[in-house]
Design an enzyme around this catalytic site. Structure first.
Site, PDB file in Angstrom:
ATOM      1  N   ASP A  18     -11.083   0.250   7.867  1.00 20.60           N
ATOM      2  CA  ASP A  18     -10.343  -0.157   6.669  1.00 20.60           C
ATOM      3  C   ASP A  18      -9.757  -1.566   6.810  1.00 20.60           C
ATOM      4  O   ASP A  18      -8.958  -1.821   7.694  1.00 20.60           O
ATOM      5  CB  ASP A  18      -9.217   0.878   6.490  1.00 20.60           C
TER       6      ASP A  18
ATOM      7  N   HIS B  48      -8.209   9.883  -3.153  1.00 24.81           N
ATOM      8  CA  HIS B  48      -7.747   8.843  -4.078  1.00 24.81           C
ATOM      9  C   HIS B  48      -8.900   8.366  -4.958  1.00 24.81           C
ATOM     10  O   HIS B  48     -10.062   8.473  -4.582  1.00 24.81           O
ATOM     11  CB  HIS B  48      -7.138   7.672  -3.295  1.00 24.81           C
TER      12      HIS B  48
ATOM     13  N   HIS C  96      -2.272   1.571   4.317  1.00 29.13           N
ATOM     14  CA  HIS C  96      -3.349   0.930   5.067  1.00 29.13           C
ATOM     15  C   HIS C  96      -2.811   0.267   6.330  1.00 29.13           C
ATOM     16  O   HIS C  96      -1.700  -0.244   6.349  1.00 29.13           O
ATOM     17  CB  HIS C  96      -4.035  -0.136   4.202  1.00 29.13           C
TER      18      HIS C  96
END
Lengths: 528, 528
Positions: free
Chosen positions: A185, A79, A358
């Site tokens: 994350d 990404h 996520h």
């Protein structure tokens, strides 16, 4: 009795260059003795308070100075916020890049567009490390001080679209053997519960495509190849063709098809120029622009400025993405403009047309509990996301002296005495405006904001050696008052000073430039 | 046999001047024959693409030209997006204002601040019409063509903080007698279900204040008097004093206390200068800035620039508001800065610290079903909110030819033949930058955006009658390149043209201005 390794002499140094205290331009640096390893190299998109800025990349000046020690850049997935910086960084930082196969393809598309990066060395690697999904991987780095795990972007999807589930036992094994440091994350660390599986998008897109009376136009990220596959499948289920709009999406689809990441029946994918000849109920269009980017395909369509797609009665537009923080207004305006043109619009607030990529809090806890790291550094998030993630770790019983909420540029040093923030390196954003490169010390952005807030007035007076005016004083202004109003003021001044007034540039010129978003050609400095 | 009234000669005309297709600056005009009635007169706050703009107000040029026909401005409630335009509009539109009692107080505070509006005529009225809560009211206007109901902002709160519930039977009675036209609040028309009662804030704030180890700093809207009361009550429950920070909040609290809308034990409310002498666990501070407004008290506190409040260990900050669309980034940055300074921060994504004041879908359906209007015009919302609201009405079985999704400036005309959009009047936003007034035709904002994107370069050359240069050519630039880089370019030019380079303004000057956000004094045009 276990054999004890001698302690390494150099400490392990953690140097985040992007993505800590912000969403985007992710870049993490690990340094130990003579070796430097980089994880990811992303970009960030400018916000409205950065006039004229096209892109934001990490400041790699420290790495360029140390480039002989850099062993390579490891890419977690393809990404933009993880690979987008490569075309801008590699010309100055000539080091090999290692990426999972699909990301390798996405990077190659990107690098081939530019002469200066066409010869960069990019290796495709097959992941066999803990976090493993085909578009993305977590990375485990064995340092002299122990294992470091970087999750990349992740969520724990037990039913992923392609069947490759995350390798939880391998993570547990790592955790059992001892993990020195976890980077995880934090983007959705504020969100309780679990993030839904990508699988629900299969049904949702199938319903959206199947239930639409006319054409279906679906916007998503150009690099979200699995979503593109879901759309192709939905289209085929309902006897529709798929065409792609937007340069980056067209290029990525071609690459992904060649590499076998996209699976379409012969004839399903058609060029956009062939769509006009098809009945509306046989058409799916996929476009870029899900973030309301000003020059993207969807925004042009919404404004009625696209050459490829003109909206018509019965069109359904699906925005299969969530606005990245800061893009809410651009996305809302795009939706409003699509509705004004008569399209039906499905977007995340009113329909289940996107699942984000996520982990939410329960998944983050699972990751922390499986890996049980000695040290934990939340990554990928604005400051409050990092803090929320740190709070989760603390609630799980992690030792407070093992949790470090770092921001870009802070140096964390780990050795036998523990971990400690020992200083900082330059890690401010680097702004790209065409060929112009600006850092945070640059006065250009500050001056631009001043010009924007107040406009500019220029007084031009000839003065002789005795300090006497030699002719008419000219006053020129832009952006501070409408010429008509300003004229009155300058008329009063002229009565006293013989001043004249003129616009620096005729308003029509400004207007034309404002509408077409043209840039000054590079040679304009010479021709003014 | 019912007596039939003769049909009126003039049609009823609906002219929305603000709040339709946008959030903010609400203003609705009804016109029938010689009579014009206005509902609300709000402001909107600028976004980052409006450099230098302080405020946005509706364009009232049509009303000013017709002012002899305007019977008055009816105010539904005292929030900025409903009353904020009055100080700017009343000097040109000298008509009486009618407002419910609390709004009357809030307006008076506002008008007294300005010399030009100190003598405006504002009447306090006691609502006895359908939608009735103390801070706010819906309005029912009897026109020659039938009843028109304007909900104002509303939600259906069965357990409101002050015990005044919405008068549903009166609404039903109206509906039974026939409602010609309903204007209803669309802000949350995308949201399924019901909006929670304000009552849950009583418990939430009590927990937040009771559970805090040190000072509690609570940010909300200065005009949200009921929330301020809830905080005072929570503070008293836990033996704390309350001080107020921020000009508008201090002024509103004084007014509301005098009018009896705020109820505090003697000694509870203290001046902010006395807070330093109190133990931290005895202090609650209330501030403005819940929307991240650049010059607000909370933003100054978050940046460490407040003279009144310096954050310290153990402080808890509660942001008791939801970001208005467009303000998400400013609010997020404020939260991040507060966290960076070590405060604990409670905000809507992680804690139940705000309940918004707008109806969700089930309440909107109830309003539609109780009033059963012949015509329905959704108001207060961006275009997609209006469309979502219209969709709800359609799903409830409203006649499609009775639903009108209008935007600012469109004229809807109603008479015996039905309703129809017949044209438009100017209703673009009016931008205020200090004393400067700009409309959408103004080139100023376009020029400012151009200046911001590209910077400016000025060439100054003396030319004699024969067209020959009479001296050195000067080139001045700002916001296009760092002076060092630009120097190289101009050095090359100078070699050929004897050109010199100088910054229009020394960068230090710009920087200082950028940091202090100072405005040019009004006289600066003359002194440059």
């Amino acid at each position: 009795m276990t054999e004890s390794r001698p302690l390494p002499e150099a400490p392990l140094r953690i140097l985040p260059l992007g993505g800590l205290g912000e969403i985007g331009k992710n870049m993490m640096v690990l340094e130990c003795g003579d070796d430097i390893i980089i994880v990811d190299c992303g970009i960030q998109f400018p916000t409205e308070d950065m006039p004229g800025v096209d892109l934001i990349i990490p400041d790699v000046s420290y790495l360029v100075a140390q480039s002989h020690r850099v062993r390579g850049i490891l890419i977690t997935h393809g990404h933009e916020d993880h690979i987008g910086g490569l075309p801008h960084v590699l010309p100055d930082l000539d080091v090999p890049v290692y990426a999972p196969k699909l990301a390798h393809g996405l990077i190659t598309v990107k690098l081939n567009e530019r002469r200066r990066t066409r010869d960069a060395v990019v290796h495709a690697i097959e992941p066999e490390e803990p976090v493993h999904i085909p578009d993305a991987m977590g990375i485990c780095i064995e340092t002299p001080w122990g294992s470091v795990i970087h999750t990349g972007d992740f969520k724990i999807d037990h039913t992923p679209v392609d069947g490759h589930t995350i390798d939880l036992p391998a993570l547990a094994e790592r955790g059992k053997n001892g993990v020195l440091l976890l980077f995880s994350d934090s983007t959705y660390a504020e969100l309780p519960g679990y993030t839904p599986s990508e699988q629900i998008m299969t049904d949702a897109l199938d319903r959206a495509v199947g239930g639409a009376p006319g054409r279906v136009i679906i916007a998503t990220f150009a690099s979200l190849i699995s979503r593109i596959q879901q759309v192709i499948t939905a289209a085929e289920n309902h006897g529709r063709h798929v065409a792609f709009v937007g340069r980056s999406m067209v290029a990525n689809v071609q690459m992904a098809t060649e590499m076998g990441y996209l699976d379409a029946l012969p004839g399903t994918i058609v060029p956009v120029r062939d769509v006009a000849g098809l009945p509306a109920e046989r058409v799916v269009l996929m476009t870029t622009g899900s973030q309301g980017e000003p020059t993207s395909a969807l925004v042009r369509i919404a404004k009625g400025e696209s050459r490829d797609v003109v909206l018509m009665e019965g069109d359904t537009v699906v925005i299969s993405a969530t606005p990245i923080p800061g893009n809410e207004r651009a996305v809302s305006q795009t939706i409003d403009n699509l509705l004004r043109q008569g399209a039906r619009v499905l977007y995340d607030r009113i329909a289940p047309v996107h699942v984000h990529g996520h982990a939410s809090q329960e998944e983050l806890k699972l990751m922390l509990n499986l890996t049980r790291p000695r040290y934990f550094v939340p990554v990928h998030g604005e400051y409050r996301h990092l803090r929320a993630h740190a709070q989760l770790a603390w609630e799980l019983g992690a030792a407070p002296d093992g949790i470090f909420v770092l921001e870009d540029g802070e140096i964390l040093e780990i050795d036998q005495d523990g971990a400690e923030v020992v200083g900082s390196i330059p890690a401010g954003p680097i702004y790209l405006d065409g060929p112009t490169v600006m850092d945070t010390d640059s006065v250009v952005l500050r001056e631009r904001r001043s010009l924007a807030r107040d406009g500019v007035v220029v007084v031009c007076a000839g003065v002789d050696q005795d300090g006497e005016l030699t002719g008419q004083v000219q006053v020129a202004g832009s952006g501070f008052m409408d010429p008509g109003d300003a004229k009155d003021i300058f008329k009063r001044l002229r009565r006293r000073w013989r001043w004249g007034f003129q616009a620096i540039c005729p308003p029509t010129t400004w207007t034309k430039r404002a509408q077409t978003s043209e840039k000054l050609p590079d040679s304009s400095y010479a021709t003014i």
